[in-house]
Design a protein around this motif. Structure first.
Motif, PDB file in Angstrom:
ATOM      1  N   MET A  90       0.849  -1.192   0.000  1.00 25.34           N
ATOM      2  CA  MET A  90       0.000   0.000   0.000  1.00 25.34           C
ATOM      3  C   MET A  90       0.887   1.245   0.000  1.00 25.34           C
ATOM      4  SD  MET A  90      -2.959   0.990   2.756  1.00 25.34           S
ATOM      5  CE  MET A  90      -3.910   2.475   2.569  1.00 25.34           C
ATOM      6  N   PRO A  91       0.632   2.205  -0.915  1.00 20.72           N
ATOM      7  CA  PRO A  91       1.488   3.392  -0.977  1.00 20.72           C
ATOM      8  C   PRO A  91       1.365   4.239   0.280  1.00 20.72           C
ATOM      9  CG  PRO A  91      -0.443   3.654  -2.386  1.00 20.72           C
ATOM     10  CD  PRO A  91      -0.424   2.226  -1.932  1.00 20.72           C
ATOM     11  N   GLU A  92       2.432   4.938   0.576  1.00 17.53           N
ATOM     12  CA  GLU A  92       2.400   5.819   1.749  1.00 17.53           C
ATOM     13  C   GLU A  92       1.428   6.964   1.528  1.00 17.53           C
ATOM     14  OE1 GLU A  92       5.878   7.339   3.423  1.00 17.53           O
ATOM     15  OE2 GLU A  92       6.930   5.408   3.533  1.00 17.53           O
ATOM     16  N   PRO A  93       0.706   7.385   2.586  1.00 18.92           N
ATOM     17  CA  PRO A  93      -0.213   8.525   2.439  1.00 18.92           C
ATOM     18  C   PRO A  93       0.545   9.783   2.012  1.00 18.92           C
ATOM     19  CG  PRO A  93      -0.617   7.360   4.496  1.00 18.92           C
ATOM     20  CD  PRO A  93       0.660   6.808   3.933  1.00 18.92           C
ATOM     21  N   ILE A  94      -0.143  10.634   1.286  1.00 18.36           N
ATOM     22  CA  ILE A  94       0.407  11.903   0.830  1.00 18.36           C
ATOM     23  C   ILE A  94       0.155  12.960   1.897  1.00 18.36           C
ATOM     24  CG2 ILE A  94       0.181  13.732  -0.901  1.00 18.36           C
ATOM     25  CD1 ILE A  94      -0.715  11.449  -2.844  1.00 18.36           C
ATOM     26  N   ARG A  95       1.205  13.634   2.278  1.00 18.12           N
ATOM     27  CA  ARG A  95       1.040  14.655   3.305  1.00 18.12           C
ATOM     28  C   ARG A  95       0.374  15.887   2.713  1.00 18.12           C
ATOM     29  NH1 ARG A  95       5.695  15.815   7.552  1.00 18.12           N
ATOM     30  NH2 ARG A  95       5.023  13.662   7.993  1.00 18.12           N
ATOM     31  N   VAL A  96      -0.674  16.359   3.398  1.00 18.03           N
ATOM     32  CA  VAL A  96      -1.389  17.564   2.995  1.00 18.03           C
ATOM     33  C   VAL A  96      -1.506  18.478   4.199  1.00 18.03           C
ATOM     34  CG1 VAL A  96      -3.595  16.380   3.379  1.00 18.03           C
ATOM     35  CG2 VAL A  96      -3.563  18.492   2.055  1.00 18.03           C
ATOM     36  N   LEU A  97      -1.229  19.762   3.979  1.00 21.16           N
ATOM     37  CA  LEU A  97      -1.411  20.749   5.027  1.00 21.16           C
ATOM     38  C   LEU A  97      -2.765  21.421   4.842  1.00 21.16           C
ATOM     39  CD1 LEU A  97      -0.405  22.459   7.431  1.00 21.16           C
ATOM     40  CD2 LEU A  97       0.461  24.102   5.732  1.00 21.16           C
ATOM     41  N   VAL A  98      -3.570  21.367   5.891  1.00 20.51           N
ATOM     42  CA  VAL A  98      -4.837  22.086   5.920  1.00 20.51           C
ATOM     43  C   VAL A  98      -4.612  23.317   6.797  1.00 20.51           C
ATOM     44  CG1 VAL A  98      -7.233  21.986   6.669  1.00 20.51           C
ATOM     45  CG2 VAL A  98      -6.199  20.012   5.541  1.00 20.51           C
ATOM     46  N   ALA A  99      -4.570  24.500   6.146  1.00 21.59           N
ATOM     47  CA  ALA A  99      -4.247  25.748   6.856  1.00 21.59           C
ATOM     48  C   ALA A  99      -5.487  26.627   6.878  1.00 21.59           C
ATOM     49  CB  ALA A  99      -3.079  26.462   6.183  1.00 21.59           C
ATOM     50  N   GLY A 100      -6.413  26.301   7.780  1.00 22.66           N
ATOM     51  CA  GLY A 100      -7.667  27.019   7.874  1.00 22.66           C
ATOM     52  C   GLY A 100      -7.598  28.176   8.853  1.00 22.66           C
ATOM     53  N   ASP A 101      -8.746  28.779   9.074  1.00 22.08           N
ATOM     54  CA  ASP A 101      -8.852  29.924   9.975  1.00 22.08           C
ATOM     55  C   ASP A 101     -10.187  29.825  10.696  1.00 22.08           C
ATOM     56  OD1 ASP A 101     -10.795  31.074   8.075  1.00 22.08           O
ATOM     57  OD2 ASP A 101      -9.037  31.499   6.837  1.00 22.08           O
ATOM     58  N   ASP A 102     -10.679  30.934  11.235  1.00 21.39           N
ATOM     59  CA  ASP A 102     -11.927  30.880  11.995  1.00 21.39           C
ATOM     60  C   ASP A 102     -13.158  31.101  11.129  1.00 21.39           C
ATOM     61  OD1 ASP A 102     -10.971  30.215  14.553  1.00 21.39           O
ATOM     62  OD2 ASP A 102     -10.205  32.252  14.795  1.00 21.39           O
ATOM     63  N   PHE A 103     -12.992  31.095   9.806  1.00 26.24           N
ATOM     64  CA  PHE A 103     -14.129  31.091   8.884  1.00 26.24           C
ATOM     65  C   PHE A 103     -14.162  29.774   8.114  1.00 26.24           C
ATOM     66  CE2 PHE A 103     -15.935  32.516   4.637  1.00 26.24           C
ATOM     67  CZ  PHE A 103     -17.247  32.348   5.029  1.00 26.24           C
ATOM     68  N   ARG A 162     -11.502  21.731  10.209  1.00 27.64           N
ATOM     69  CA  ARG A 162     -12.324  20.508  10.197  1.00 27.64           C
ATOM     70  C   ARG A 162     -13.211  20.451   8.961  1.00 27.64           C
ATOM     71  NH1 ARG A 162     -17.542  21.423  11.571  1.00 27.64           N
ATOM     72  NH2 ARG A 162     -18.057  23.229  12.890  1.00 27.64           N
ATOM     73  N   LEU A 163     -13.657  21.615   8.462  1.00 26.30           N
ATOM     74  CA  LEU A 163     -14.472  21.612   7.249  1.00 26.30           C
ATOM     75  C   LEU A 163     -13.669  21.096   6.063  1.00 26.30           C
ATOM     76  CD1 LEU A 163     -16.376  25.028   7.527  1.00 26.30           C
ATOM     77  CD2 LEU A 163     -17.238  22.737   8.078  1.00 26.30           C
ATOM     78  N   MET A 164     -12.429  21.552   5.937  1.00 18.78           N
ATOM     79  CA  MET A 164     -11.597  21.112   4.807  1.00 18.78           C
ATOM     80  C   MET A 164     -11.168  19.660   4.968  1.00 18.78           C
ATOM     81  SD  MET A 164      -9.344  24.465   3.681  1.00 18.78           S
ATOM     82  CE  MET A 164      -8.813  24.986   5.315  1.00 18.78           C
ATOM     83  N   THR A 165     -10.819  19.263   6.189  1.00 18.16           N
ATOM     84  CA  THR A 165     -10.422  17.868   6.415  1.00 18.16           C
ATOM     85  C   THR A 165     -11.578  16.914   6.151  1.00 18.16           C
ATOM     86  OG1 THR A 165      -8.761  18.536   8.051  1.00 18.16           O
ATOM     87  CG2 THR A 165      -9.506  16.248   8.120  1.00 18.16           C
ATOM     88  N   ASP A 166     -12.758  17.243   6.656  1.00 17.36           N
ATOM     89  CA  ASP A 166     -13.923  16.389   6.412  1.00 17.36           C
ATOM     90  C   ASP A 166     -14.247  16.312   4.926  1.00 17.36           C
ATOM     91  OD1 ASP A 166     -14.093  16.028   9.125  1.00 17.36           O
ATOM     92  OD2 ASP A 166     -15.852  17.315   9.417  1.00 17.36           O
ATOM     93  N   ALA A 167     -14.156  17.449   4.233  1.00 17.21           N
ATOM     94  CA  ALA A 167     -14.444  17.456   2.799  1.00 17.21           C
ATOM     95  C   ALA A 167     -13.404  16.653   2.023  1.00 17.21           C
ATOM     96  CB  ALA A 167     -14.489  18.895   2.292  1.00 17.21           C
ATOM     97  N   LEU A 168     -12.152  16.729   2.455  1.00 19.02           N
ATOM     98  CA  LEU A 168     -11.081  15.972   1.804  1.00 19.02           C
ATOM     99  C   LEU A 168     -11.338  14.478   1.925  1.00 19.02           C
ATOM    100  CD1 LEU A 168      -8.259  16.590   0.476  1.00 19.02           C
ATOM    101  CD2 LEU A 168      -7.283  16.143   2.725  1.00 19.02           C
ATOM    102  N   HIS A 169     -11.703  14.028   3.108  1.00 18.23           N
ATOM    103  CA  HIS A 169     -11.971  12.611   3.322  1.00 18.23           C
ATOM    104  C   HIS A 169     -13.257  12.170   2.629  1.00 18.23           C
ATOM    105  CE1 HIS A 169      -9.283  12.649   7.177  1.00 18.23           C
ATOM    106  NE2 HIS A 169      -8.580  12.573   6.058  1.00 18.23           N
ATOM    107  N   ALA A 170     -14.244  13.063   2.566  1.00 16.82           N
ATOM    108  CA  ALA A 170     -15.488  12.718   1.872  1.00 16.82           C
ATOM    109  C   ALA A 170     -15.246  12.551   0.378  1.00 16.82           C
ATOM    110  CB  ALA A 170     -16.537  13.789   2.118  1.00 16.82           C
TER     111      ALA A 170
END
Length: 348
Positions: free
Chosen positions: A1-14, A18-26
């Motif tokens: 199984m290939p190694e996971p790709i590292r992604v930086l989620v750099a959000g703010d208070d808008f 968690r919105l971007m992480t949940d959307a990424l996994h969805a």
């Protein structure tokens, strides 16, 4: 199984992490991604210029450290500068969850082989609704009535003919710009019973909502009871509505701006409100932001002001997160990116 790709989620208070992480996994499932997070302080700390880019939050040092090992970054406000790009040669995709990637140096990103994407139209619905809200508030003088109630007054004098407000139904409303936002406003106004005129040299007449008519700017200003601005700010449109255009508007008309502050002469607008030439104005954007203490709008009568938040809704943040996550999914699958802002370049 290939190694996971590292992604930086750099959000703010808008646009929350968690919105971007949940959307990424969805979109792609959790298996492909090794998610790291960076929290940026906007909007509680105003954005500003970082390096050579505008409207960014956080620092280059923060981003460089957080991007260590990351090939993908999902963000709204993180600064993508020459310094960041040089320090992070593994980065391949920088997905910006806003209508324009002003916080990214596109030329430098292209030279480094980094694809930059953005989220056009993310706030079209929200801004259209806010425009209508400001329009109704200004036309019916709702904030003034509210302030009177809070002060303990029952202003029955607002029923006097000269003090009463205006209706959208039966009015002629002119929209300067008929793109994604202006088109939505036009359709809603037609449904409310207004005659809607638009001026926009870049929109095909066949694309206008039913019942909407295209006219020149001069005709629009001369006929409209309400003028609402929806144009992009370009060299061509900067200062589009100045003192001469405001004088050309019908006496007792209303001016709304939820587009860009640079479209409008605010000193001339304040003077027209004080002179009684205009009935009211509703504004969300300004020539100087935040609005300074001595600004002429501060003591102008019959003006409704909001602090550049027409595009602020929970739906916008959620939609923006889904849009950048979808671009990451396309990148992962080797598909063309839908909203790429810079030319294709091979990663060095």
């Amino acid at each position: 199984m290939p190694e996971p790709i590292r992604v930086l989620v750099a959000g703010d208070d808008f646009v929350l992490n968690r919105l971007m992480t949940d959307a990424l996994h969805a979109d792609s499932g959790p298996a492909p991604w090794d998610v790291r997070e960076l929290h940026l302080p906007w909007p509680h700390v105003p954005f500003g210029r970082v390096g050579e880019v505008d409207e960014a939050s956080g620092s280059e040092e923060q981003l460089i450290e957080a991007l260590r090992g990351a090939r993908v970054c999902l963000t709204q406000m993180a600064p993508l500068t020459r310094r960041v790009l040089t320090a992070c040669p593994q980065l391949e995709l920088f997905a910006v969850s806003r209508g324009g990637p002003v916080n990214a140096d596109l030329d430098a990103a292209t030279r480094h082989g980094v694809a930059v994407t953005f989220a056009p139209g993310r706030n079209a619905e929200s801004t259209a609704e806010h425009t209508l809200g400001l329009m109704l508030a200004a036309m019916r003088r709702i904030p003034q009535a509210h302030a009177g109630m809070l002060a303990g007054r029952w202003d029955s004098g607002l029923f006097a003919y000269e003090a009463t407000g205006l209706e959208i139904a039966g009015s002629t409303v002119g929209l300067v710009g008929a793109g994604a936002i202006g088109g939505r406003v036009a359709a809603a106004l037609v449904a409310l019973g207004a005659e809607v005129l638009v001026t926009d040299p870049y929109v095909e007449r066949s694309a206008l909502p039913a019942g909407v008519r295209a006219v020149s700017l001069d005709e629009l200003l001369a006929r409209a009871t309400v003028v609402s601005l929806h144009a992009r700010l370009t060299d061509e449109t900067a200062g589009l509505i100045g003192a001469d255009q405001i004088r050309a508007m019908r006496p007792g008309s209303v001016l709304i701006n939820c587009a860009r502050g640079g479209l409008l002469d605010y000193t001339a607008l304040a003077a027209a409100l004080r002179a009684g030439h205009l009935f009211a104005a509703g504004l969300d954007v300004y020539d100087v932001e935040p609005l300074p203490a001595g600004h002429p709008l501060r003591d102008a009568p019959h003006v409704v002001l909001t602090p550049h938040l027409a595009g602020a809704s929970r739906a916008v943040a959620e939609r923006a997160a889904r849009m950048v996550a979808a671009e990451a999914g396309r990148w992962l699958r080797g598909e063309p990116l839908l909203h790429r802002a810079n030319p294709v370049a091979a990663h060095p």
